[in-house]
Design a protein around this motif. Sequence first.
Motif, short mmCIF file in Angstrom:
data_model
loop_
_atom_site.label_atom_id
_atom_site.label_comp_id
_atom_site.label_asym_id
_atom_site.label_seq_id
_atom_site.Cartn_x
_atom_site.Cartn_y
_atom_site.Cartn_z
N THR A 297 10.42 4.67 10.34
CA THR A 297 9.77 3.63 9.53
C THR A 297 8.30 3.98 9.32
N LEU A 298 7.72 3.38 8.29
CA LEU A 298 6.29 3.52 8.05
C LEU A 298 5.53 2.51 8.89
N SER A 299 4.32 2.85 9.29
CA SER A 299 3.49 1.90 10.03
C SER A 299 3.17 0.71 9.14
N THR A 300 2.65 -0.35 9.75
CA THR A 300 2.64 -1.66 9.09
C THR A 300 1.34 -2.01 8.38
N GLU A 301 0.38 -1.09 8.25
CA GLU A 301 -0.86 -1.45 7.55
C GLU A 301 -0.56 -1.77 6.08
N ALA A 302 -1.40 -2.59 5.49
CA ALA A 302 -1.18 -3.02 4.10
C ALA A 302 -1.28 -1.84 3.14
N ARG A 303 -0.35 -1.80 2.18
CA ARG A 303 -0.34 -0.77 1.15
C ARG A 303 -0.06 -1.45 -0.20
N PRO A 304 -1.06 -2.07 -0.77
CA PRO A 304 -0.83 -2.80 -2.03
C PRO A 304 -0.43 -1.88 -3.18
N PHE A 305 -0.70 -0.59 -3.08
CA PHE A 305 -0.32 0.35 -4.13
C PHE A 305 1.15 0.71 -4.08
N ASP A 306 1.86 0.30 -3.04
CA ASP A 306 3.27 0.67 -2.86
C ASP A 306 4.14 -0.59 -2.87
N PRO A 307 4.55 -1.07 -4.03
CA PRO A 307 5.30 -2.32 -4.09
C PRO A 307 6.76 -2.19 -3.64
N ASP A 308 7.33 -0.99 -3.65
CA ASP A 308 8.73 -0.80 -3.28
C ASP A 308 8.84 -0.60 -1.77
N LYS A 309 9.28 -1.63 -1.08
CA LYS A 309 9.41 -1.57 0.37
C LYS A 309 10.82 -1.20 0.82
N SER A 310 11.74 -1.02 -0.13
CA SER A 310 13.14 -0.77 0.23
C SER A 310 13.35 0.58 0.90
N ASN A 311 12.45 1.52 0.66
CA ASN A 311 12.60 2.85 1.26
C ASN A 311 11.55 3.15 2.32
N ASP A 312 10.99 2.08 2.91
CA ASP A 312 10.01 2.25 3.99
C ASP A 312 10.67 2.43 5.34
N LYS A 313 12.01 2.31 5.38
CA LYS A 313 12.74 2.47 6.64
C LYS A 313 14.08 3.15 6.35
N ALA A 314 14.49 4.04 7.27
CA ALA A 314 15.77 4.73 7.13
C ALA A 314 16.41 4.86 8.51
N ASP A 315 17.74 4.95 8.52
CA ASP A 315 18.49 5.02 9.78
C ASP A 315 18.60 6.46 10.29
N ILE A 316 18.73 6.55 11.60
CA ILE A 316 19.10 7.79 12.27
C ILE A 316 20.42 7.51 12.97
N THR A 317 21.51 8.03 12.43
CA THR A 317 22.84 7.76 12.98
C THR A 317 23.24 8.86 13.96
N LEU A 318 24.18 8.52 14.86
CA LEU A 318 24.64 9.46 15.87
C LEU A 318 26.15 9.34 16.01
N ASP A 319 26.86 10.43 15.81
CA ASP A 319 28.31 10.49 15.98
C ASP A 319 28.60 11.37 17.19
N VAL A 320 29.02 10.72 18.30
CA VAL A 320 29.32 11.45 19.53
C VAL A 320 30.79 11.83 19.52
N THR A 321 31.06 13.11 19.57
CA THR A 321 32.43 13.62 19.54
C THR A 321 32.86 14.06 20.93
N GLY A 322 34.20 13.99 21.22
CA GLY A 322 34.72 14.44 22.50
C GLY A 322 34.27 13.53 23.62
N GLY A 323 34.55 13.93 24.88
CA GLY A 323 34.13 13.15 26.03
C GLY A 323 35.02 11.97 26.27
N GLY A 324 34.73 11.21 27.32
CA GLY A 324 35.52 10.03 27.69
C GLY A 324 35.04 8.79 27.00
N LYS A 325 35.65 7.68 27.36
CA LYS A 325 35.30 6.41 26.72
C LYS A 325 33.86 6.02 27.00
#
Length: 392
Positions: A297-325
């Motif tokens: 994510t982007l830090s939270t200081e004000a950025r009035p020049f950037d009106p599109d906040k939809s891409n200020d955060k993105a996921d980091i996903t993890l797929d664990v394969t193999g192993g036990g429950k």
Amino acid sequence: MPTPPHNRRASRAAVAALGAAGLIAMASAPAAFGDEAAPELVVGGIEPISGVHPGSSFGLPVTVANKGAGTADKVWVSYAVTRGLDFTEIPSNCLSQQVWSYDEMPERWFAVCAFDQAVEPGVVYTPEKPLRIKARDRALNDQLRVQVGDVDPGADENGTAPVAGTAPAVRLVEAQPGDEASADLVEVPVTSVNTADYQVTGAALKGSVGDTVPMKVKFTNAGPAWVRIKEGGRLLRIMVTPPAGTSVVKAQGSCKAEGATYACGTGQQSVNEGGRETYAFELKIDKRVAGAKGSVTLSTEARPFDPDKSNDKADITLDVTGGGKDGSPGGSANGSDGGSSSSGDAGTTTNSGSLANTGSSTPPVLGAAAAVVATGAGTLLVVRRRRAQSLN
């Protein structure tokens, strides 16, 4: 090392002798320093500029005054603009140069104009035609600097070779006195009506428990404007939180841990349009956590020049394969997954080993005890029969 006492006294005597000689020399020399009249050049007429639209241009009213007692035989006026601005046309008595960013100074464009004419004390001058400046598509928070002097400032060694202008030469003409100028250097902001889209890109990780996997997340300024962080302003930070069940083996050099999150810098005072930063990590998958997901994510200081906040955060996903429950790397010796399950009704925990997989509801310990009891009963019956046969 401290000076010995006798040496210190000798040094003081030498200094006193030199001082006396210096005073005698100054007294006998002609009065050339303090009494000579010298020019003192200052610039004025420059105010902060706002509301500029990319693609438009504006004239720059500049005044030059001589507050000193002597005449300046020749004058140089230097204009400098940051990378969101440029000069529309440059007179032939001016040299232009592009200077790259260094020492935390942003990239700049210079125009140094030489006026081979006298500037008298107490007189205000202005170029007969104001230098015009245009706003580029990337203009946003820019800076304009104007400096005057009676010595050629020369070219900056960190830039391109100076090029002479092609427009007609310009002279200084007398102007009406205006606001009192008091400095040879003036800097003002030039603010344009524009936007810049800051955005981040996450990552999709995959691996088994015990693996160390690479992770790269990105920050991008998709423009169209570049962003100059004003002096004293807060720099942008990119906050990276790895998924649960992982630990950071190696982090990007510009990223510092703040609890479970890493704060990463952009490494620069300004962010150009199209500029990007990639932050590389190495994560160890310690265990499987259902639904584990990190973020960038982007830090939270004000950025009035950037009106599109939809891409200020993105996921980091993890797929664990193999192993036990539970995410352990291997199962039990008999081939089971070595995990455990809980009975929601009785509130007890039962082992999920091979016996449980047969469908029997008999606990293992009780089953073993019943087998021992049955075997003992059979042995006792055989002994009794043999004793009865011997008696007969």
